[in-house]
Design a protein around this motif. Structure first.
Motif, PDB file in Angstrom:
ATOM      1  N   ALA A   1      33.550  31.241  37.615  1.00 34.14           N
ATOM      2  CA  ALA A   1      34.294  31.559  36.387  1.00 34.14           C
ATOM      3  C   ALA A   1      34.219  30.409  35.393  1.00 34.14           C
ATOM      4  CB  ALA A   1      35.753  31.874  36.726  1.00 34.14           C
ATOM      5  N   VAL A   2      34.344  29.182  35.883  1.00 37.04           N
ATOM      6  CA  VAL A   2      34.300  28.016  34.996  1.00 37.04           C
ATOM      7  C   VAL A   2      32.899  27.839  34.415  1.00 37.04           C
ATOM      8  CG1 VAL A   2      34.494  25.482  34.935  1.00 37.04           C
ATOM      9  CG2 VAL A   2      36.270  26.846  36.046  1.00 37.04           C
ATOM     10  N   GLN A   3      31.875  28.065  35.231  1.00 37.14           N
ATOM     11  CA  GLN A   3      30.500  27.955  34.722  1.00 37.14           C
ATOM     12  C   GLN A   3      30.228  28.991  33.639  1.00 37.14           C
ATOM     13  OE1 GLN A   3      27.966  28.196  38.165  1.00 37.14           O
ATOM     14  NE2 GLN A   3      28.414  26.099  38.817  1.00 37.14           N
ATOM     15  N   GLU A   4      30.697  30.206  33.850  1.00 35.85           N
ATOM     16  CA  GLU A   4      30.522  31.252  32.846  1.00 35.85           C
ATOM     17  C   GLU A   4      31.261  30.886  31.558  1.00 35.85           C
ATOM     18  OE1 GLU A   4      31.649  35.945  32.183  1.00 35.85           O
ATOM     19  OE2 GLU A   4      31.394  35.217  34.222  1.00 35.85           O
ATOM     20  N   LEU A   5      32.452  30.383  31.705  1.00 30.90           N
ATOM     21  CA  LEU A   5      33.253  29.952  30.557  1.00 30.90           C
ATOM     22  C   LEU A   5      32.545  28.831  29.799  1.00 30.90           C
ATOM     23  CD1 LEU A   5      36.099  30.689  29.542  1.00 30.90           C
ATOM     24  CD2 LEU A   5      36.952  28.766  30.868  1.00 30.90           C
TER      25      LEU A   5
ATOM     26  N   ALA B   1      44.623  22.898  32.157  1.00 31.59           N
ATOM     27  CA  ALA B   1      45.978  23.385  32.450  1.00 31.59           C
ATOM     28  C   ALA B   1      45.936  24.639  33.315  1.00 31.59           C
ATOM     29  CB  ALA B   1      46.731  23.657  31.155  1.00 31.59           C
ATOM     30  N   GLU B   2      45.042  25.564  32.993  1.00 32.14           N
ATOM     31  CA  GLU B   2      44.941  26.799  33.792  1.00 32.14           C
ATOM     32  C   GLU B   2      44.502  26.500  35.219  1.00 32.14           C
ATOM     33  OE1 GLU B   2      45.757  30.021  33.442  1.00 32.14           O
ATOM     34  OE2 GLU B   2      46.673  29.462  31.554  1.00 32.14           O
ATOM     35  N   LEU B   3      43.517  25.622  35.368  1.00 33.45           N
ATOM     36  CA  LEU B   3      43.036  25.283  36.711  1.00 33.45           C
ATOM     37  C   LEU B   3      44.103  24.540  37.511  1.00 33.45           C
ATOM     38  CD1 LEU B   3      39.349  24.253  35.944  1.00 33.45           C
ATOM     39  CD2 LEU B   3      40.156  26.373  37.010  1.00 33.45           C
ATOM     40  N   GLU B   4      44.858  23.670  36.843  1.00 37.45           N
ATOM     41  CA  GLU B   4      45.943  22.965  37.537  1.00 37.45           C
ATOM     42  C   GLU B   4      47.024  23.942  37.969  1.00 37.45           C
ATOM     43  OE1 GLU B   4      47.214  19.873  34.866  1.00 37.45           O
ATOM     44  OE2 GLU B   4      45.590  18.523  35.483  1.00 37.45           O
ATOM     45  N   ASN B   5      47.365  24.896  37.111  1.00 37.67           N
ATOM     46  CA  ASN B   5      48.367  25.902  37.455  1.00 37.67           C
ATOM     47  C   ASN B   5      47.897  26.721  38.664  1.00 37.67           C
ATOM     48  OD1 ASN B   5      50.724  27.587  37.096  1.00 37.67           O
ATOM     49  ND2 ASN B   5      49.356  29.105  36.182  1.00 37.67           N
ATOM     50  N   PHE B   6      46.646  27.131  38.633  1.00 36.36           N
ATOM     51  CA  PHE B   6      46.079  27.900  39.744  1.00 36.36           C
ATOM     52  C   PHE B   6      46.133  27.084  41.041  1.00 36.36           C
ATOM     53  CE2 PHE B   6      42.518  29.302  42.375  1.00 36.36           C
ATOM     54  CZ  PHE B   6      42.710  30.669  42.401  1.00 36.36           C
ATOM     55  N   GLN B   7      45.718  25.814  40.964  1.00 34.07           N
ATOM     56  CA  GLN B   7      45.727  24.951  42.146  1.00 34.07           C
ATOM     57  C   GLN B   7      47.145  24.735  42.656  1.00 34.07           C
ATOM     58  OE1 GLN B   7      43.082  23.735  43.956  1.00 34.07           O
ATOM     59  NE2 GLN B   7      44.708  23.175  45.361  1.00 34.07           N
ATOM     60  N   ASP B   8      48.104  24.570  41.755  1.00 34.34           N
ATOM     61  CA  ASP B   8      49.503  24.403  42.168  1.00 34.34           C
ATOM     62  C   ASP B   8      50.000  25.628  42.922  1.00 34.34           C
ATOM     63  OD1 ASP B   8      49.608  21.897  41.024  1.00 34.34           O
ATOM     64  OD2 ASP B   8      50.701  22.547  39.228  1.00 34.34           O
TER      65      ASP B   8
ATOM     66  N   LEU C   1      42.168  34.729  45.317  1.00 37.09           N
ATOM     67  CA  LEU C   1      40.851  35.205  44.905  1.00 37.09           C
ATOM     68  C   LEU C   1      41.008  36.357  43.913  1.00 37.09           C
ATOM     69  CD1 LEU C   1      37.818  34.844  45.360  1.00 37.09           C
ATOM     70  CD2 LEU C   1      37.987  36.449  47.258  1.00 37.09           C
ATOM     71  N   ARG C   2      42.004  37.205  44.144  1.00 34.81           N
ATOM     72  CA  ARG C   2      42.265  38.333  43.242  1.00 34.81           C
ATOM     73  C   ARG C   2      42.807  37.867  41.886  1.00 34.81           C
ATOM     74  NH1 ARG C   2      43.297  40.725  48.296  1.00 34.81           N
ATOM     75  NH2 ARG C   2      45.479  40.109  48.414  1.00 34.81           N
ATOM     76  N   LEU C   3      43.351  36.655  41.828  1.00 36.76           N
ATOM     77  CA  LEU C   3      43.890  36.128  40.573  1.00 36.76           C
ATOM     78  C   LEU C   3      42.818  35.509  39.662  1.00 36.76           C
ATOM     79  CD1 LEU C   3      47.088  34.309  41.913  1.00 36.76           C
ATOM     80  CD2 LEU C   3      46.964  36.550  40.794  1.00 36.76           C
ATOM     81  N   VAL C   4      41.654  35.193  40.222  1.00 37.92           N
ATOM     82  CA  VAL C   4      40.619  34.490  39.451  1.00 37.92           C
ATOM     83  C   VAL C   4      40.171  35.268  38.209  1.00 37.92           C
ATOM     84  CG1 VAL C   4      38.265  33.552  39.525  1.00 37.92           C
ATOM     85  CG2 VAL C   4      39.870  33.059  41.381  1.00 37.92           C
ATOM     86  N   PRO C   5      39.889  36.576  38.302  1.00 42.21           N
ATOM     87  CA  PRO C   5      39.452  37.280  37.087  1.00 42.21           C
ATOM     88  C   PRO C   5      40.480  37.231  35.952  1.00 42.21           C
ATOM     89  CG  PRO C   5      38.930  38.585  39.022  1.00 42.21           C
ATOM     90  CD  PRO C   5      39.802  37.445  39.483  1.00 42.21           C
ATOM     91  N   ALA C   6      41.746  37.376  36.273  1.00 44.26           N
ATOM     92  CA  ALA C   6      42.788  37.326  35.241  1.00 44.26           C
ATOM     93  C   ALA C   6      42.884  35.922  34.646  1.00 44.26           C
ATOM     94  CB  ALA C   6      44.136  37.752  35.813  1.00 44.26           C
ATOM     95  N   MET C   7      42.753  34.906  35.489  1.00 39.36           N
ATOM     96  CA  MET C   7      42.786  33.532  34.999  1.00 39.36           C
ATOM     97  C   MET C   7      41.591  33.281  34.069  1.00 39.36           C
ATOM     98  SD  MET C   7      42.511  29.922  37.098  1.00 39.36           S
ATOM     99  CE  MET C   7      40.880  30.310  37.713  1.00 39.36           C
ATOM    100  N   ALA C   8      40.422  33.754  34.459  1.00 32.41           N
ATOM    101  CA  ALA C   8      39.225  33.572  33.639  1.00 32.41           C
ATOM    102  C   ALA C   8      39.379  34.284  32.295  1.00 32.41           C
ATOM    103  CB  ALA C   8      37.995  34.073  34.378  1.00 32.41           C
TER     104      ALA C   8
END
Length: 138
Positions: free
Chosen positions: A16-20, A70-77, A119-126
């Motif tokens: 997701a990050v690479q695509e972004l 910020a989004e990646l930190e929130n996800f990791q938290d 894993l199911r949250l990744v598309p929404a985060m992206a």
């Protein structure tokens, strides 16, 4: 099993990050470098004016990087909290006298579920990051 879930989550986030980066960040970087070059081409500007101009050029990219971070930190938290919950449940089960092998299995299943849930949250985060970065470009 938990390691496999962790690997799937990590791969999905990296993808997701690479695509972004390809779709949004590179464009911002190109714009920033072209803008900065124009600042340096102004032979009538003072050194401070050129520096302020360059800083203005860098601002959108800095905002984009802050959004992604910020989004990646929130996800990791969130993932860390889930993992801590699993560890607490395992410790409680051991303290209650549950057999260690059974607790290991429960812990592994709990950690795998954390991975699958996230894993199911990744598309929404992206999508959220793409939308936020798209708003920066306008």
């Amino acid at each position: 099993m938990a390691e496999a879930a962790q690997g799937r989550v990590q791969a999905a986030v990296e993808s997701a990050v690479q695509e972004l980066e390809r779709e949004r960040i590179r464009g911002l970087q190109g714009t920033m470098f072209r803008c900065s070059a124009r600042c340096c081409e102004d032979s009538t500007a003072s050194m401070q004016q050129v520096q302020r101009c360059i800083e203005r050029c860098h601002a959108p990219l800095a905002q984009a990087q802050a959004i992604v971070t910020a989004e990646l930190e929130n996800f990791q938290d969130r993932l860390s909290r889930c993992t801590l919950h699993c560890n607490d449940k395992a410790k409680d089960a051991l303290d209650a006298g549950t057999a260690e092998m059974k607790v290991r299995g429960q812990l592994d299943a709990c950690l795998a579920a954390c991975g699958d849930d996230h894993l199911r949250l990744v598309p929404a985060m992206a999508k959220k990051m793409k939308d936020s970065l798209g708003a920066l470009q306008q």
